[in-house]
Design a protein around this motif. Structure first.
Motif, PDB file in Angstrom:
ATOM      1  N   VAL A   1       0.830  -1.197   0.000  1.00  0.00           N
ATOM      2  CA  VAL A   1       0.000   0.000   0.000  1.00  0.00           C
ATOM      3  C   VAL A   1       0.866   1.248   0.000  1.00  0.00           C
ATOM      4  O   VAL A   1       1.845   1.329   0.744  1.00  0.00           O
ATOM      5  CB  VAL A   1      -0.889  -0.001   1.260  1.00  0.00           C
ATOM      6  CG1 VAL A   1      -1.872   1.151   1.217  1.00  0.00           C
ATOM      7  CG2 VAL A   1      -1.609  -1.321   1.383  1.00  0.00           C
TER       8      VAL A   1
ATOM      9  N   GLU B   1       1.171   5.581   0.359  1.00  0.00           N
ATOM     10  CA  GLU B   1       0.699   6.442   1.437  1.00  0.00           C
ATOM     11  C   GLU B   1      -0.692   7.018   1.170  1.00  0.00           C
ATOM     12  O   GLU B   1      -1.318   7.572   2.064  1.00  0.00           O
ATOM     13  CB  GLU B   1       1.694   7.563   1.696  1.00  0.00           C
ATOM     14  CG  GLU B   1       1.947   8.437   0.487  1.00  0.00           C
ATOM     15  CD  GLU B   1       3.103   9.384   0.737  1.00  0.00           C
ATOM     16  OE1 GLU B   1       2.952  10.557   0.420  1.00  0.00           O
ATOM     17  OE2 GLU B   1       4.136   8.944   1.258  1.00  0.00           O
ATOM     18  N   ASP B   2      -1.180   6.861  -0.038  1.00  0.00           N
ATOM     19  CA  ASP B   2      -2.547   7.298  -0.317  1.00  0.00           C
ATOM     20  C   ASP B   2      -3.556   6.168  -0.123  1.00  0.00           C
ATOM     21  O   ASP B   2      -4.722   6.302  -0.489  1.00  0.00           O
ATOM     22  CB  ASP B   2      -2.642   7.831  -1.758  1.00  0.00           C
ATOM     23  CG  ASP B   2      -1.746   9.046  -1.955  1.00  0.00           C
ATOM     24  OD1 ASP B   2      -1.671   9.868  -1.039  1.00  0.00           O
ATOM     25  OD2 ASP B   2      -1.111   9.151  -3.025  1.00  0.00           O
TER      26      ASP B   2
ATOM     27  N   GLN C   1      -3.514   3.274  -1.620  1.00  0.00           N
ATOM     28  CA  GLN C   1      -3.754   2.606  -2.896  1.00  0.00           C
ATOM     29  C   GLN C   1      -2.772   1.449  -3.068  1.00  0.00           C
ATOM     30  O   GLN C   1      -1.652   1.517  -2.592  1.00  0.00           O
ATOM     31  CB  GLN C   1      -3.499   3.588  -4.047  1.00  0.00           C
ATOM     32  CG  GLN C   1      -4.429   4.785  -4.083  1.00  0.00           C
ATOM     33  CD  GLN C   1      -5.675   4.516  -4.902  1.00  0.00           C
ATOM     34  OE1 GLN C   1      -5.623   3.794  -5.882  1.00  0.00           O
ATOM     35  NE2 GLN C   1      -6.788   5.078  -4.494  1.00  0.00           N
TER      36      GLN C   1
END
Lengths: 844, 667
Positions: free
Chosen positions: B633, B635-636, B638
């Motif tokens: 993942v 940091e947004d 996603q």
């Protein structure tokens, strides 16, 4: 106990739910042949078995996987022929199995096998004149000969394909020979055949036809031999010779061979292996098949690329529509100096080819070629700014793990485990017809893990690649060694000379060649490798890291001096290194980049030289990739970086294969781009100016250090530098090092961290929380190694490698331009800091 | 004592300038007009309705206040949040970062940041509180114990009386000094009060008379920290005749079982000693000197045991001593024989032959010396009552200062700090014995049972991990076995204890710690979790509470079939995260685990709390810094699988969870 029983039931259900998913390796059309190491039908290998075992086998597929002729390129021998299927697809590149290699499928009907050793012999003795690994000394070395037989006896030159036919080309003495193994249907029965043609010189000598080991009757008379088959000749094979005198059939010892005497250029002859009644046959014209045949992969795949800027727009839209938009993040995306564009690989293709990108390069017209772990090479056109239409065409197949590819003078060179192959399209239909053996001197054993990695070319046209150690299944220790395990190789530009130029590397998935011939390699944590590292080869023959693979006696007692060690959380599985050769890619010309396969990440490598000793560290670009990126090339057309990689072993990658482009957007970049260590502290250069308040605040910097233990264990914990080699609980971990002060230069591009008394340490992590002038974040960590601590007034030299102009350097040993001079660095530091540059301003 | 308490308070008042040197925060508690303080490793608590927040406070509304510092490596922007019932306020560097139910961001200074967290539970229902933080570099997580420090002077008084309370219970003081008013019945209140002592049945079958005498004469000489006191004066060179008689009597109970020592198995046993982690709690039997790590010596084992009895004991150490700290490794008979061979071959201590002794007199001593008070739970009158002992403020008898003669009282070899802890406890009203706080029980027993000898805890490496050289020597001496891929290996990291209470479902962890039959989660390790059956349930509950979690999990919604279907794909190699490469899924083996064998995914939903599963998936290295589990993942939030569920990690991981739930509910 009931609990356990229940669980088995549950598991069965979940297994069902996933079982249909994979086995893409079974569905894949591998083309007319596949290269691999082969086991015989008894599951034995070249290390312990006879018959159709081969380290560098090429299994020719007959019909729709109905039969196979297996040719061994290192012994120039047809190793076997069978019906009842092509090959069993088992092993690390197929089902991921750690150990087995492909072999005859279950139930295969073996027509003939030939024992390992030369396929040709001057005197019929078939004596193996190869020297055993390490001269036969050392229990850790394999006790069988490895690598190609002496070229003067016979030498594999490559192959041609024509439709489904595969024609091997080799020399025997001074004669050039073509040979084709086939399964023919003659009079309704399956017949395995071998057709020969002498294309140059005069052929003299014996060719091995069949192994006479085991039960069966041998009868070499009337132009025919009967081999194998047990007491009642049930399943026996009749070997018949056509086109040359059958009197040459010779049964001697355990070998049936054919003696050939003064066979002239242009002669064609044939050997048939049949299990039924009498047959008659023709002898094909092989030369006619060496000029390229009809195209077989006519369907191309069109894909539309995805520009990173489009992705950014989507992301921005989402961020901006949030309840409380994250202003910092929005600014950061808007100001990003680099974006990642995606060139979708032909993941879905009519050949079911498993697209796991193992190597890539670009032609001078920006067409791109990539190789795959499953043995393909594809070429893409339409690689332009918009990427709106990329057309992929399958160019070649059957390579033994295509984990490296290099384009030199617009010709594709692909690295397999067995050889470097030059791929030539003879008839201009966009498919390779000739697979020329450029160099096959590298030794191979049946070990599953001894990958050959990467393929690089220097300015002079020489080639370089790497080979790992024969890691045991499970990851610890080694299988029987060859002379080439764990080494870096150089192959001369004409392919004639093969050299080991560095030893002692474990699982090195990637290397780099600098503009000035700098040779670097990465390696993967494991036995004797505490964590990944980057090494710059100082001189040919250097020992690098793993004593077990040093090929030295006694083994070295300390590792080589590496440019830097890389913490496990930063990179757990290395990729290659690429030097920035493009002026269109920001301000980083001459810098080295490092790719992480395990973390799917790209790093900038900061380097200095202190009295010739390299040291430095890595800084991560804030970019993510969809696969374990491990190869990188700069395009000479658009000047951007193209990276490729796969998902094959442990990684955070999610795509089986990826090609992406790291494109410079022209926006300003502020990231650490140089690093100097002295006994006064650490000087960090930035590619753009820092925001003054954050840059000058001591609270925004921290320093932590640790060492690792170099031992035969798998990896190492972090050890406090004060603890020596103790692994005691209190000694594990890192030590925080006090930074006394921070100074930001007037141009805000250089930070000096005052840390008096720095000492050599394997891992030094500089943590930062600073902003660029425009408020965007600056990469927050530099992980570096200190090998040497020079005095403050004699700092090391910043290292960039810029392509030499009008120089005639020959290899990496004479760098023409190695960054800027020591004096000029010192001058620039003084200029920026005035008298504070040395960190001793309080004394002045 | 009053004076001491006063001085303690002065120290507390001055704490603002004293060094916050110790891990965790000081937790000040108030209830019913009384106050208390203890060390808490996390800013979290869970107190079920109707239970006390501290054993030293009454049931009812309470207030909790954590103080100390939060240490940051460098200046850093973080955001605070909390999961709670009731209300809370958190200030850092004087700035409010959480109030009521709402958190905010702050820039932490490099180094120490004074932190104060105040929590008021709701008037009804459970009290639950977990302080969390997040930053750009990491998602929401509990504030880790590794960044919290406090001034130990603040908590010294509270911790001293706790240690006194523990000693009172575990040394079984109330077995002699009876006080029905102050001490509850066994099984009620403080769990340690229910601990037993070994059953003295047929000792002659198992032990040598020489050892029995030596042990009775001075147990601490062989087992520092033994709960058994030295009852008689004298020493082994000149033994007390009562000890001689008692040993003779005990040795007369049952005929020695004998048994042979198969010396050829010794080195194999030695490797087991290293590989199972015996070495983390015991020094090697050939070692005579004391160990700084408080490992229990074994030099005397050969002089103690009948060989056959040792084999039997190793297979079920709790058979005759339910509360023994020695856990059950569920050894096979073969393994027990190998270990026994190693111990008996290597232990070199020779004990002098015991004088003959008078068996009948010995039998009388069993009663007279008070042995049965503990060993049979049959209190013999004649010892001062607890109330009587308290009249002296515990300055005489068993709690005589170190170096002062004990007279007739048993000698527990108490350290000065243990004596002052007992005396601090004596100042309380003993009501704390009638209640217990599971979180504190877990904290006590993690120390007592030496959990951290094998497991990393709050950033501290395990004892075992530091004995690498010794383990290697032992392994190298054993006959070589060919190691094949997939064979268990000895040196993989064991799971950390740091997040255990947040991570595991309490019913699963209780079953696991108790050694109930189940598939071994970390099947690739030679190490195996031994059973601590007596302590399992309390540890499991206590750890949950420590982390601010109830032991009752919210019922999950029915499985979302559509999501579960997506989850199937996400687990796989194509279009997924290829979880199945390293993780087995039921009977389907991992496709290519190589150096990263991992737990069977089919067990995930029965092992893990759903909340922890998500945290782990999003940022595995925040939980286990050196894990081989990849981070998927960004940091947004996603992942790179953009074509599924819009690339949202949270939704994708939920889909996998839903799929894993279907594998579970399929039974």
């Amino acid at each position: 106990m009931r609990l356990a029983a229940l669980r088995i039931f549950i598991c069965t259900l979940s297994a069902l739910s996933l079982s249909a998913e994979d086995k893409i390796y079974e569905k894949m059309d591998y083309g007319p042949f596949l290269s691999a190491s082969f086991e015989n039908a008894r599951g034995q290998t070249t290390l312990n078995g006879k018959g159709s075992v081969a380290n560098k086998g090429i299994a020719v597929r007959h019909g729709a996987r109905e039969a196979c002729s297996l040719f061994d390129t290192e012994t120039v021998r047809m190793a076997g022929g069978w019906t009842g299927g092509w090959i069993r697809l088992q092993g690390v590149a197929f089902d991921g199995d750690h150990g087995p290699n492909p072999g005859p499928p279950k139930g295969a009907k073996i027509f003939y096998e030939t024992n390992p050793g030369p396929g040709w012999s001057v005197d019929g003795s078939f004596k193996d004149n190869r020297v055993l690994p390490n001269g036969g000394k050392g229990s850790q070395y394999a006790k069988v000969p490895l690598g190609p037989i002496p070229a003067a006896e016979a030498k594999y030159r490559g192959l041609f394909i024509h439709g489904d036919k595969v024609i091997f080309s080799y020399t025997v003495g001074t004669a050039s020979v073509l040979e084709m193994g086939e399964r023919e249907k003659i009079d309704g029965q399956d017949v395995m055949t071998r057709t020969f043609e002498v294309t140059a010189g005069t052929l003299d000598g014996y060719v091995k036809l069949a192994d006479l080991q085991g039960e069966g009757v041998v009868e070499a008379a009337h132009g025919q031999a009967v081999v194998g088959g047990g007491e009642n000749l049930k399943d026996a094979t009749s070997v018949t010779v056509w086109g040359v005198p059958s009197s040459g059939l010779t049964a001697s010892g355990k070998t049936l061979s054919l003696k050939l005497t003064k066979v002239a250029k242009g002669t064609r002859f044939k050997v048939t292996y049949s299990k039924g009644g009498r047959i008659s046959t023709d002898v094909a014209d092989l030369s006619a098949l060496t000029r390229g045949g009809p195209a077989r992969w006519k369907e191309t795949i069109e894909v539309a690329g995805i520009l990173g800027s489009v992705e950014q727009e989507k992301q921005l839209k989402k961020l901006k529509s949030a309840e409380t938009p994250d202003a910092d993040r929005i600014r950061e995306i808007e100001a990003a100096p680099y974006v990642v564009d995606t060139l979708p690989v032909p993941e879905k293709n009519p050949y079911n080819s498993w697209i796991r990108v193992g190597g890539l390069d670009l032609f001078s017209d920006n067409r791109i070629a990539f190789s795959t772990w499953s043995g393909d090479v594809w070429i893409g056109t339409g690689v332009d700014a918009s990427l709106s239409k990329i057309t992929w065409k399958r160019f070649a197949t059957g390579i033994f793990h295509g984990l490296g590819l290099c384009i030199s003078k617009d010709v594709v060179y692909v690295l397999g485990r067995d050889q470097i192959t030059v791929l030539r399209d003879l008839n201009g239909d966009g498919e390779a017809d000739q697979y020329e053996c450029f160099n096959n001197d590298v030794q191979v054993t049946p070990n599953f893990h001894e990958f050959t990695f990467d393929l690089q070319c220097d300015a002079q046209g020489n080639f370089y690649f790497l080979k790992g150690g024969p890691v045991n299944p499970g990851g610890r220790g080694w299988g029987p060694l060859s002379d080439h395990h764990g080494a870096i190789f150089k192959v001369s530009r004409d392919g004639s000379k093969f050299e080991v130029i560095g030893t002692g590397i474990r699982a090195p998935n990637g290397m780099g060649i600098g503009p000035n011939g700098e040779v670097s390699n990465g390696d993967n944590q494991g036995t004797w490798v505490p964590v990944d590292y980057i090494h710059i080869l100082d001189k040919a023959g250097d020992f690098i890291e793993v004593p077990d693979l040093s090929h030295r006696d006694p083994a070295p007692t300390q590792p080589g001096t590496h440019l830097c060690w890389i913490p496990y959380d930063i990179d757990n599985s290395n990729g290659g290194q690429t030097w920035v050769t493009s002026e269109k890619w920001g301000s980083l010309l001459g810098r080295m980049l490092y790719l992480s396969y395990g973390k799917s990440s790209l790093f900038l490598v900061l380097q200095e030289r202190v009295n010739g000793v390299p040291q430095g560290g890595v800084v991560k670009f804030p970019l993510r990739f969809a696969s374990g990126v491990m190869r990188g090339r700069f395009s000479k057309v658009d000047g951007q970086l193209y990276v490729g990689g796969l998902k094959g072993w442990q990684t955070n990658a999610v795509k089986d294969g990826t090609i992406q482009r790291v494109r410079f957007t022209g926006k300003s970049t502020t990231m650490p781009d140089s690093l100097h260590v002295t006994d006064a502290g650490i000087t960090i250069g930035f590619s753009g100016p820092l925001e003054a308040t954050s840059g000058a605040n001591l609270e925004n910097y921290a320093l932590e250090q640790n060492n690792y233990i170099w031992s035969g264990d798998y990896g190492s914990p972090e050890i406090k530098p004060s603890a020596g080699t103790s692994r005691a609980a209190k000694d594990q971990g890192t030590e925080k090092i006090a930074i006394r002060s921070v100074k930001l230069s007037a141009d805000r591009r250089t930070v000096f961290l005052e840390v008096p008394g720095l000492k050599p340490v394997m891992q030094s992590r500089i943590k930062m929380n600073v902003k660029a002038e425009d408020g965007s974040r600056v990469p927050d960590e530099i992980c570096h190694t200190i090998n040497v601590v020079p005095p403050a007034d004699k700092p090391g030299t910043d290292y960039r490698s810029l392509a030499p102009r009008n120089t005639k350097t020959s290899g990496w040993m004479i760098p023409a331009v190695v960054g800027v001079s020591l004096a000029s660095v010192w001058l620039s530091v003084r200029r920026r800091f005035g008298c504070c540059g040395c960190g001793r301003c309080s004394e002045k | 004592m009053r004076l001491l308490g006063f001085i303690g308070m002065c120290f507390s008042a001055a704490c603002a300038v004293a060094a916050p040197s110790e891990p965790g925060l000081a937790l000040q508690l108030e209830a019913g007009g009384q106050s208390d303080v203890r060390v808490e490793r996390l800013v979290a608590l869970h107190v079920p309705a109707g239970e006390v927040v501290s054993p030293f406070l009454p049931v009812g509304p309470f207030k909790a206040k954590w103080t100390g510092v939060l240490v940051s490596d460098l200046r850093a922007e973080v955001r605070f949040s909390a999961v709670l019932t009731g209300t809370a306020k958190c200030t850092i560097n004087g700035q409010t970062v959480f109030e009521g139910t709402k958190g905010s961001a702050i820039t932490l200074n490099k180094g120490e940041n004074p932190i104060v967290v105040e929590y008021t539970p709701p008037t009804t229902g459970d009290a639950t509180f977990r302080l969390q933080w997040s930053a750009r570099a990491f998602p929401v997580e509990p504030v880790p114990p590794m960044v919290l420090r406090h001034n130990p002077e603040l908590t010294a008084a509270g911790m001293a009386k706790r240690e006194g309370r523990r000693l009172f219970a575990q040394l079984r003081c109330a077995q002699c000094h009876i006080d029905a008013a102050r001490v509850p019945m066994a099984g009620q209140g403080m769990p340690e009060l229910a601990q037993d002592a070994p059953i003295l049945a047929n000792l002659g079958e198992r032990y040598t008379q020489a050892f029995l005498l030596a042990w009775i004469q001075d147990p601490h000489a062989y087992r520092p920290g033994s709960l058994m006191p030295k009852v008689f004066s004298g020493d082994l060179a000149k033994p007390d005749s009562r000890a001689v008689d008692l040993a003779a009597y005990l040795a007369s109970q049952g005929a020695p079982v004998g048994g042979k020592v198969d010396a050829t198995q010794s080195t194999t046993g030695g490797a087991l000693f290293a590989n199972l982690g015996c070495i983390a709690c015991h020094t090697t039997p050939g070692t005579a000197v004391a160990d700084a790590g408080n490992r229990v010596p074994l030099a005397h084992v050969a002089a103690k045991w009948q060989p056959a009895a040792l084999i039997e004991y190793l297979q079920d150490p709790a058979k005759l001593y339910r509360a023994t700290r020695m856990p059950n490794f569920q050894l096979s008979a073969e393994e027990a024989a190998q270990l026994s061979a190693y111990l008996l071959t290597e232990a070199k201590l020779v004990l002098p032959a015991a004088p003959k002794g008078d068996v009948e007199k010995g039998a009388a001593q069993l009663v007279a010396a008070g042995c049965l008070n503990c060993h049979a739970g049959a209190a013999i009158p004649g010892r001062p009552s607890l109330a009587d002992t308290l009249k002296t403020g515990w300055t005489k008898g068993c709690v005589t200062d170190a170096g002062v003669a004990h007279g007739q009282a048993p000698d527990f070899a108490l350290s000065a700090s243990q004596i002052s802890a007992l005396r601090a406890f004596a100042q309380t009203d003993f009501a704390s014995l009638k209640v217990d706080v599971p979180a504190e029980f877990a904290a006590r027993q993690i120390t007592q049972l030496r959990c951290a000898a094998c497991h990393e805890h709050d950033g501290q490496p395990s004892v075992w991990s530091t004995l690498d050289a010794d383990c290697k020597t032992l392994r190298a001496a054993a006959p070589k076995k060919e190691v094949k891929e997939g064979d268990p290996h000895p040196d993989g990291p064991l799971p950390s204890l740091t997040w255990l209470g947040e991570k595991l479902r309490p019913e699963w962890s209780a079953a696991f710690i108790a050694g109930q039959p189940m598939a071994k989660p970390r099947y690739w390790l030679i190490a195996r979790m031994p059973a601590f059956a007596f302590y399992a349930s309390g540890l499991s509950t206590g750890l949950s509470h420590q982390h601010g979690f109830s032991c009752t999990l919210a019922k999950e919604d029915p499985v979302d079939d559509e999501l579960a279907k997506i989850g199937t794909k996400l687990l796989g190699a194509t279009g997924g995260f290829n979880c199945i490469q390293c993780h087995p899924l039921g009977t389907r083996p991992a496709t290519a685990p190589f150096e990263a064998p991992s737990t069977n995914l089919a067990t995930a939903t029965e092992r893990l709390r759903p909340s922890f599963y998500k945290r782990w998936m999003i940022a595995p290295t925040r939980v286990t810094p050196d894990t081989k589990m990849p981070k998927f993942v960004d940091e947004d939030g996603q992942t790179q699988i953009t074509e599924t569920l819009d690339g949202q990690a949270d939704d994708q991981f939920e889909a996998i969870w839903q799929h894993l739930r279907t594998t579970k509910t399929a039974k």
